[in-house]
Design a protein around this motif. Structure first.
Motif, mmCIF file in Angstrom:
data_model
loop_
_atom_site.group_PDB
_atom_site.id
_atom_site.type_symbol
_atom_site.label_atom_id
_atom_site.label_comp_id
_atom_site.label_asym_id
_atom_site.label_seq_id
_atom_site.Cartn_x
_atom_site.Cartn_y
_atom_site.Cartn_z
ATOM 1 N N PRO A 171 -18.416 -8.107 -11.637
ATOM 2 C CA PRO A 171 -17.645 -6.966 -12.142
ATOM 3 C C PRO A 171 -16.178 -7.343 -12.344
ATOM 4 N N SER A 172 -15.509 -6.550 -13.110
ATOM 5 C CA SER A 172 -14.064 -6.737 -13.288
ATOM 6 C C SER A 172 -13.347 -6.414 -11.978
ATOM 7 N N GLN A 173 -12.112 -6.939 -11.831
ATOM 8 C CA GLN A 173 -11.332 -6.622 -10.628
ATOM 9 C C GLN A 173 -11.103 -5.112 -10.564
ATOM 10 N N PRO A 174 -11.377 -4.511 -9.434
ATOM 11 C CA PRO A 174 -11.221 -3.054 -9.352
ATOM 12 C C PRO A 174 -9.754 -2.638 -9.486
ATOM 13 N N GLU A 175 -9.555 -1.478 -10.041
ATOM 14 C CA GLU A 175 -8.216 -0.902 -10.210
ATOM 15 C C GLU A 175 -8.196 0.476 -9.575
ATOM 16 N N ILE A 176 -7.037 0.838 -9.017
ATOM 17 C CA ILE A 176 -6.862 2.190 -8.479
ATOM 18 C C ILE A 176 -6.155 3.004 -9.542
ATOM 19 N N LEU A 177 -6.899 3.910 -10.137
ATOM 20 C CA LEU A 177 -6.377 4.730 -11.234
ATOM 21 C C LEU A 177 -6.135 6.157 -10.744
ATOM 22 N N HIS A 178 -5.412 6.886 -11.604
ATOM 23 C CA HIS A 178 -5.103 8.292 -11.308
ATOM 24 C C HIS A 178 -4.483 8.446 -9.916
ATOM 25 N N GLN A 179 -3.519 7.550 -9.645
ATOM 26 C CA GLN A 179 -2.874 7.554 -8.330
ATOM 27 C C GLN A 179 -2.025 8.819 -8.145
ATOM 28 N N ALA A 180 -2.026 9.315 -6.926
ATOM 29 C CA ALA A 180 -1.179 10.462 -6.590
ATOM 30 C C ALA A 180 0.284 10.048 -6.661
ATOM 31 N N LEU B 126 -6.124 10.827 -3.493
ATOM 32 C CA LEU B 126 -5.246 9.660 -3.486
ATOM 33 C C LEU B 126 -5.396 8.856 -4.768
ATOM 34 N N GLY B 127 -6.649 8.685 -5.266
ATOM 35 C CA GLY B 127 -6.858 7.941 -6.501
ATOM 36 C C GLY B 127 -8.332 7.593 -6.668
ATOM 37 N N GLU B 128 -8.627 6.886 -7.754
ATOM 38 C CA GLU B 128 -9.984 6.449 -8.054
ATOM 39 C C GLU B 128 -10.006 4.945 -8.192
ATOM 40 N N CYS B 129 -10.976 4.330 -7.520
ATOM 41 C CA CYS B 129 -11.172 2.884 -7.631
ATOM 42 C C CYS B 129 -12.270 2.653 -8.672
ATOM 43 N N VAL B 130 -11.911 1.939 -9.747
ATOM 44 C CA VAL B 130 -12.836 1.732 -10.865
ATOM 45 C C VAL B 130 -13.074 0.237 -11.039
ATOM 46 N N SER B 131 -14.381 -0.144 -11.090
ATOM 47 C CA SER B 131 -14.774 -1.529 -11.374
ATOM 48 C C SER B 131 -15.860 -1.490 -12.440
ATOM 49 N N GLN C 72 -24.130 -12.679 -1.975
ATOM 50 C CA GLN C 72 -23.196 -11.551 -1.989
ATOM 51 C C GLN C 72 -21.749 -12.036 -2.061
ATOM 52 N N LYS C 73 -20.960 -11.345 -2.861
ATOM 53 C CA LYS C 73 -19.548 -11.678 -3.024
ATOM 54 C C LYS C 73 -18.726 -10.389 -3.081
ATOM 55 N N THR C 74 -17.392 -10.546 -2.968
ATOM 56 C CA THR C 74 -16.477 -9.380 -3.043
ATOM 57 C C THR C 74 -15.307 -9.709 -3.947
ATOM 58 N N ILE C 75 -14.708 -8.660 -4.466
ATOM 59 C CA ILE C 75 -13.489 -8.776 -5.262
ATOM 60 C C ILE C 75 -12.628 -7.564 -4.937
ATOM 61 N N GLN C 76 -11.309 -7.803 -4.750
ATOM 62 C CA GLN C 76 -10.411 -6.776 -4.215
ATOM 63 C C GLN C 76 -9.387 -6.349 -5.250
ATOM 64 N N SER C 77 -8.977 -5.085 -5.154
ATOM 65 C CA SER C 77 -7.939 -4.545 -6.033
ATOM 66 C C SER C 77 -6.553 -4.940 -5.511
ATOM 67 N N GLU C 78 -5.543 -4.725 -6.321
ATOM 68 C CA GLU C 78 -4.167 -4.880 -5.865
ATOM 69 C C GLU C 78 -3.839 -3.720 -4.920
ATOM 70 N N PRO C 79 -3.105 -3.981 -3.826
ATOM 71 C CA PRO C 79 -2.774 -2.892 -2.897
ATOM 72 C C PRO C 79 -1.770 -1.920 -3.524
ATOM 73 N N VAL C 80 -1.817 -0.689 -3.076
ATOM 74 C CA VAL C 80 -0.933 0.371 -3.575
ATOM 75 C C VAL C 80 -0.278 1.043 -2.381
ATOM 76 N N VAL C 81 1.030 1.285 -2.480
ATOM 77 C CA VAL C 81 1.795 2.008 -1.449
ATOM 78 C C VAL C 81 2.225 3.347 -2.024
ATOM 79 N N PHE C 82 2.010 4.392 -1.275
ATOM 80 C CA PHE C 82 2.312 5.745 -1.752
ATOM 81 C C PHE C 82 3.545 6.301 -1.043
ATOM 82 N N ASP C 83 4.260 7.139 -1.764
ATOM 83 C CA ASP C 83 5.408 7.848 -1.198
ATOM 84 C C ASP C 83 4.879 9.029 -0.390
ATOM 85 N N VAL C 84 5.060 8.945 0.917
ATOM 86 C CA VAL C 84 4.536 9.983 1.812
ATOM 87 C C VAL C 84 5.670 10.935 2.177
ATOM 88 N N HIS C 85 5.466 12.187 1.864
ATOM 89 C CA HIS C 85 6.457 13.207 2.199
ATOM 90 C C HIS C 85 6.051 13.912 3.485
#
Length: 570
Positions: free
Chosen positions: A118-127, A138-143, A214-227
């Protein structure tokens, strides 16, 4: 890339192929003697065969059946190895190799498995931001484009998130592309953050299967602004100094530990009942001692408050008397230096640039008490807080009119390029001083005079004589005009310079000589008077003796007459 695997338990050969690569399937059968031809076919889901390739062992020709899915994709080698270009998901079938002789038909199946990373997963529609105590998307992980389908796991700071009702909600959806047969995985995460999620790294990992396992592939990490809301208010004094003194500029800074931090606060100043609304800073310039006190700040809704105590250090000095004071000799002069300060202060006195051991006290002023006095005080713990006042004391006596008297001194300056000539003058009223120079020499400095105190002052001149010169000092007041000259050698000619107190010492010697002469004269006068007295005494003594002798003779005569008279009567 293909990988041939023999599944011994099932008696089947399996070929693992990568999507898009060429599938290579060797015929699992040994080529028998008397082979007429070989064929490849695959089985439909219902079990019916579909022939796709034929090769004659005698005519060496190859024929490919008209199967649309495999048009221009097949290749059958002489050893009956079948190759399929551009592997597709639809190629995942059961293929069969057939070898035919006149007496027998042999068949052996091969299973084809196709894999797609699969393609590298992405976190879309981030808060845009996360608020504590609220369950939010928080968001959607799409692969995309995976085969077979993979699985998605969410991670926080490297640790897998497990579903928790109302706190962590994960929903995974898998969709297949009908044309390619590839899967797209979408995993949504609903999350209730806390303050500990500040700077936390969220990521997702897709687990999938490939030809080697079996193998794995990871998304780029995301940091959120927490209020999160403010829970504590803090007040600070800037600059952060342990000591603040009068005249300083200070800034009160109020801050809250919420995110985002509060932008407005209420500042409470000593003596003010109502808070002053301001940004996170409140500036006070040129503070005075009355600014000492407790300062507070709070949120605008007054829900939280913090306070600090501010001390403005001060130092006051009052010298009495101060300035220029003129007193008569013998008078008393009370002097006081009063200190008022925010803490213990150090006080010391200086007279004529020399520190005094004790404070000055004048019960009966003398000429030596005259001078410049300084009372100085400091707060050692407070940098820059120092005060001083001066007293210039002049002591005068009853002065009779005096004719000008002059004493001249000279000295060679340290640079050996010039000489300083000083004319010491006494007289009352104050004499006027003039200088004249006879000879060649450059006057480097104009005449300088000291202060006229107790009938004395001095006049100074600096000269660079090119040859021997004569300097004349003229002092004149209403009584008389006095003139004194001094020879000064050229700079190139060494000479013994006269100390400035030469004339004073000479005067002392002369005074001693005069005193001795006076004593001698006095003794001579005493001796003379004693001689005269003795002479008078001797002379008087002789006169008295004569008178006594005469008186004694008269007595004898009278005695004889009395005796004669007495005899006659008888």
């Amino acid at each position: 890339m293909c990988r041939l695997v023999f599944l011994g338990s099932l008696g089947l050969y399996t070929v693992n192929a990568i999507y898009g690569d060429t599938i290579t399937m060797p015929c699992p059968l040994e080529v028998p003697d008397g082979l007429m031809f070989g064929k490849w076919k695959y089985e439909m889901p219902n079990g019916s065969p579909v022939f796709i390739a034929f090769r004659s062992s005698t005519k060496k020709n190859v024929q490919y059946d008209d199967v649309p899915d495999y048009k221009d994709r097949l290749s059958l080698s002489e050893n009956y190895t079948l190759s399929i270009k551009n592997a597709r998901i639809s190629d995942e079938k059961r293929f069969v190799c057939m070898l035919v002789t006149e007496d027998d038909v042999s068949e052996e199946p091969t299973i084809v498995k196709v894999f797609k990373q699969p393609s590298q997963p992405e976190i879309l529609h981030q808060a845009k931001l996360l608020e504590t105590e609220k369950l939010q998307m928080l968001g959607e992980c799409v692969s995309r484009d995976s085969y077979p389908e993979g699985n998605v796991t969410w991670y926080r700071n490297g640790r897998a998130l497990q579903p928790v009702d109302g706190v962590v909600v994960i929903n995974l959806q898998k969709m297949v592309d009908r044309t390619t047969g590839l899967f797209t995985m979408t995993s949504s995460l609903q999350y209730m953050p806390t303050k500990e999620d500040v700077n936390a790294k969220f990521s997702c990992i897709v687990t999938y299967y490939g030809p080697s396992g079996q193998k794995t592939i990871q998304s780029e990490p995301v940091v959120f602004d927490v209020h999160y809301p403010t829970e504590k208010v803090t007040i600070q004094v800037l600059p952060q100094s342990s000591t603040i003194k009068e005249g300083d500029n200070i800034t009160l800074k109020c801050s809250g530990n919420g995110n985002p931090p509060p932008q407005e606060f209420l500042f409470y100043i000593p003596g003010e009942t109502e808070g002053i609304k301001s940004s996170d800073t409140y500036i006070m310039t040129d503070v005075r001692r009355n600014a000492t006190g407790e300062y507070k700040c709070s949120l605008t809704d007054k829900s939280m408050m913090d306070s600090t105590t501010l001390t403005v250090h001060y130092l006051d000095l009052q010298l009495t008397p101060s300035g220029e004071v003129t007193k008569q000799i013998g008078e008393a002069l009370p002097v006081s230096c009063t200190i008022s300060s925010s803490r213990n202060a150090t006080v010391f006195w200086i007279k004529d640039n020399t520190r005094m051991q004790t404070s000055p006290s004048f019960s009966s002023l003398q000429y030596q008490d005259a001078g410049n006095y300084v009372c100085e005080t400091t707060l050692q713990e407070v940098e820059g807080l120092r005060k001083r006042q001066t007293l210039k004391l002049i002591v005068e006596g009853e002065q009779a009119d005096r004719k000008p008297q002059i004493k001249m001194t000279k000295k060679t300056n340290t640079n050996k390029m010039s000489k300083t000539i000083i004319c010491h003058v006494e007289g009352f009223p104050k004499p006027a001083v003039q200088w004249t120079v006879t000879g060649s020499g450059s006057i480097l400095n104009k005449t300088e005079e000291t202060k006229y105190v107790n009938g004395k002052f001095s006049s100074k001149i600096v000269i660079a004589p090119e040859e021997n010169v004569t300097l004349t000092c003229i002092a004149e007041n209403e009584l008389e005009r006095t003139v004194t000259s001094m020879n000064v050698s050229a700079i190139s000619i060494p000479e013994y310079d006269e100390p400035e107190d030469r004339d004073d010492n000479s005067e002392k010697v002369n005074d001693q000589a005069k005193l001795i002469v006076g004593i001698v004269v006095g003794l001579l006068l005493v001796a003379l008077i004693a001689g005269v007295v003795y002479w008078l005494y001797v002379k008087k003594s002789k006169t008295a003796s004569k008178h006594v002798d005469k008186d004694l003779g008269n007595i004898e005569e009278n005695k004889k007459l009395e005796e004669n008279n007495h005899k006659s009567e008888t």
